[in-house]
Motif scaffolding. Sequence first.
Motif, PDB file in Angstrom:
ATOM      1  N   GLN A 173      38.683  48.635  49.460  1.00  0.00           N
ATOM      2  CA  GLN A 173      37.978  48.933  50.708  1.00  0.00           C
ATOM      3  C   GLN A 173      36.673  49.666  50.390  1.00  0.00           C
ATOM      4  N   GLY A 174      35.825  49.790  51.381  1.00  0.00           N
ATOM      5  CA  GLY A 174      34.586  50.541  51.259  1.00  0.00           C
ATOM      6  C   GLY A 174      33.488  49.743  50.586  1.00  0.00           C
ATOM      7  N   ALA A 175      32.492  50.465  50.105  1.00  0.00           N
ATOM      8  CA  ALA A 175      31.365  49.827  49.420  1.00  0.00           C
ATOM      9  C   ALA A 175      31.875  49.122  48.174  1.00  0.00           C
ATOM     10  N   ARG A 176      31.187  48.043  47.783  1.00  0.00           N
ATOM     11  CA  ARG A 176      31.591  47.299  46.590  1.00  0.00           C
ATOM     12  C   ARG A 176      30.367  46.897  45.791  1.00  0.00           C
ATOM     13  N   GLN A 177      30.580  46.744  44.492  1.00  0.00           N
ATOM     14  CA  GLN A 177      29.502  46.322  43.603  1.00  0.00           C
ATOM     15  C   GLN A 177      30.113  45.487  42.486  1.00  0.00           C
ATOM     16  N   LEU A 178      29.489  44.347  42.176  1.00  0.00           N
ATOM     17  CA  LEU A 178      29.953  43.443  41.127  1.00  0.00           C
ATOM     18  C   LEU A 178      29.138  43.649  39.858  1.00  0.00           C
ATOM     19  N   TYR A 179      29.821  43.661  38.701  1.00  0.00           N
ATOM     20  CA  TYR A 179      29.178  43.832  37.394  1.00  0.00           C
ATOM     21  C   TYR A 179      29.611  42.677  36.493  1.00  0.00           C
ATOM     22  N   THR A 180      28.638  42.034  35.853  1.00  0.00           N
ATOM     23  CA  THR A 180      28.938  40.868  35.020  1.00  0.00           C
ATOM     24  C   THR A 180      28.578  41.078  33.555  1.00  0.00           C
ATOM     25  N   SER A 181      27.960  42.199  33.221  1.00  0.00           N
ATOM     26  CA  SER A 181      27.579  42.460  31.831  1.00  0.00           C
ATOM     27  C   SER A 181      27.649  43.960  31.565  1.00  0.00           C
ATOM     28  N   SER A 182      27.517  44.335  30.296  1.00  0.00           N
ATOM     29  CA  SER A 182      27.547  45.753  29.924  1.00  0.00           C
ATOM     30  C   SER A 182      26.548  46.517  30.776  1.00  0.00           C
ATOM     31  N   THR A 183      27.022  47.596  31.360  1.00  0.00           N
ATOM     32  CA  THR A 183      26.230  48.344  32.323  1.00  0.00           C
ATOM     33  C   THR A 183      26.238  49.819  31.943  1.00  0.00           C
ATOM     34  N   TYR A 190      24.799  52.269  33.301  1.00  0.00           N
ATOM     35  CA  TYR A 190      24.858  53.138  34.474  1.00  0.00           C
ATOM     36  C   TYR A 190      25.154  52.253  35.678  1.00  0.00           C
ATOM     37  N   VAL A 191      26.233  52.538  36.388  1.00  0.00           N
ATOM     38  CA  VAL A 191      26.659  51.678  37.494  1.00  0.00           C
ATOM     39  C   VAL A 191      25.770  51.798  38.725  1.00  0.00           C
ATOM     40  N   GLY A 192      24.834  52.714  38.718  1.00  0.00           N
ATOM     41  CA  GLY A 192      23.903  52.876  39.835  1.00  0.00           C
ATOM     42  C   GLY A 192      24.318  54.001  40.764  1.00  0.00           C
ATOM     43  N   HIS A 193      23.346  54.509  41.486  1.00  0.00           N
ATOM     44  CA  HIS A 193      23.589  55.644  42.374  1.00  0.00           C
ATOM     45  C   HIS A 193      24.632  55.341  43.443  1.00  0.00           C
ATOM     46  N   ALA A 194      24.641  54.128  43.951  1.00  0.00           N
ATOM     47  CA  ALA A 194      25.553  53.776  45.034  1.00  0.00           C
ATOM     48  C   ALA A 194      27.017  53.809  44.609  1.00  0.00           C
ATOM     49  N   MET A 195      27.321  53.556  43.318  1.00  0.00           N
ATOM     50  CA  MET A 195      28.715  53.498  42.872  1.00  0.00           C
ATOM     51  C   MET A 195      29.077  54.593  41.866  1.00  0.00           C
ATOM     52  N   ASN A 196      28.107  55.295  41.327  1.00  0.00           N
ATOM     53  CA  ASN A 196      28.393  56.319  40.315  1.00  0.00           C
ATOM     54  C   ASN A 196      29.379  57.362  40.846  1.00  0.00           C
ATOM     55  N   ASP A 197      30.448  57.569  40.098  1.00  0.00           N
ATOM     56  CA  ASP A 197      31.491  58.538  40.447  1.00  0.00           C
ATOM     57  C   ASP A 197      32.075  58.297  41.841  1.00  0.00           C
ATOM     58  N   ARG A 198      32.138  57.026  42.257  1.00  0.00           N
ATOM     59  CA  ARG A 198      32.676  56.691  43.580  1.00  0.00           C
ATOM     60  C   ARG A 198      33.794  55.660  43.520  1.00  0.00           C
ATOM     61  N   ALA A 199      33.993  54.966  42.397  1.00  0.00           N
ATOM     62  CA  ALA A 199      34.969  53.876  42.345  1.00  0.00           C
ATOM     63  C   ALA A 199      36.402  54.404  42.479  1.00  0.00           C
ATOM     64  N   SER A 200      37.160  53.766  43.383  1.00  0.00           N
ATOM     65  CA  SER A 200      38.559  54.132  43.600  1.00  0.00           C
ATOM     66  C   SER A 200      39.519  52.955  43.412  1.00  0.00           C
ATOM     67  N   SER A 201      38.966  51.748  43.267  1.00  0.00           N
ATOM     68  CA  SER A 201      39.787  50.561  42.967  1.00  0.00           C
ATOM     69  C   SER A 201      38.863  49.506  42.344  1.00  0.00           C
ATOM     70  N   PHE A 224      35.153  49.147  43.904  1.00  0.00           N
ATOM     71  CA  PHE A 224      35.219  49.483  45.324  1.00  0.00           C
ATOM     72  C   PHE A 224      35.251  50.994  45.464  1.00  0.00           C
ATOM     73  N   SER A 225      34.586  51.513  46.493  1.00  0.00           N
ATOM     74  CA  SER A 225      34.504  52.964  46.663  1.00  0.00           C
ATOM     75  C   SER A 225      35.789  53.577  47.213  1.00  0.00           C
ATOM     76  N   ASP A 226      36.675  52.760  47.756  1.00  0.00           N
ATOM     77  CA  ASP A 226      37.919  53.281  48.318  1.00  0.00           C
ATOM     78  C   ASP A 226      39.106  52.545  47.711  1.00  0.00           C
ATOM     79  N   PRO A 227      40.293  53.165  47.764  1.00  0.00           N
ATOM     80  CA  PRO A 227      41.499  52.487  47.281  1.00  0.00           C
ATOM     81  C   PRO A 227      41.746  51.190  48.054  1.00  0.00           C
ATOM     82  N   TYR A 228      42.531  50.325  47.459  1.00  0.00           N
ATOM     83  CA  TYR A 228      42.957  49.065  48.068  1.00  0.00           C
ATOM     84  C   TYR A 228      41.780  48.174  48.447  1.00  0.00           C
TER      85      TYR A 228
END
Length: 180
Positions: A153-163, A165-176, A147-151
Motif C-alpha cells: 500500500q501507499g507510495a510505490r517506486q520500481l527499481y530495475t538496476s543497481s540504485t 540512492y532510492v530517492g527522497h520519495a522512498m528513502n527510509d520509507r519502504a515497508s513492503s 511500497f511505503s506501507d505494509p501489504y
Amino acid sequence: MPSPAAAAQAPETKPDSHCAMNAETGSVTCYDTFRESVAAATGGRITDAPAPEKAGKDKRFLAKLNAPSREPARAGTAGAHSRAASGVVRVVLYEHAHYEGSSLTVWGPRWCKNDGKWDGEIEKLGGTWNDSVSSLIPANSCHVELFSDPYFQGARQLYTSSTPYVGHAMNDRASSLGLT
C-alpha cells in the motif's frame, strides 16, 4: 548518578549486520559480514563478495551474482547453507545510501521471470528493515517495487538496476516490496 564524563560519552552503536532471507519461507539468518551473507544466500557459490559499499559498482561481483547457478534448486531442501537450496539472489537491500550499513540479501530458488507477475514479495519489512532502505541491487532479472506501507500500500517506486540512492520519495520509507 553517572559522572559528567560518562554522561557525555556517545551511546554504543550497533555494528552493521548482514542478513540473508529466503524469499520463499521468510526465514532470516544474520552474519557478521556481507561476504558471509552472500555466501549463505548463494549456497557457497559466491564466497568472495567485496565490501558492501563496493558491491553495487563491482562489475565482477555483479556478473557472478547474475550468473546462472550450476546446480538447480530442489524443492524441499532446507537451510541457507545447502548448495541445492540456494541460490538465486533476487535483491540486496542496504540501510544507507551508496550500499553502506547493514544489508539484507533476499534469495529464492529461481530467477524472476519478468512476466509482469510477482516472483516474490515481502508484505511487511519487519524489525530494523521497516523504513530503513536507502539503496539496493536488484539481481537475476528481478525488478524491485518498494511500497511505503505494509501489504503493498501507499507510495510505490520500481527499481530495475543497481540504485545507490532510492530517492527522497522512498528513502527510509519502504515497508513492503514485490519482486517481478
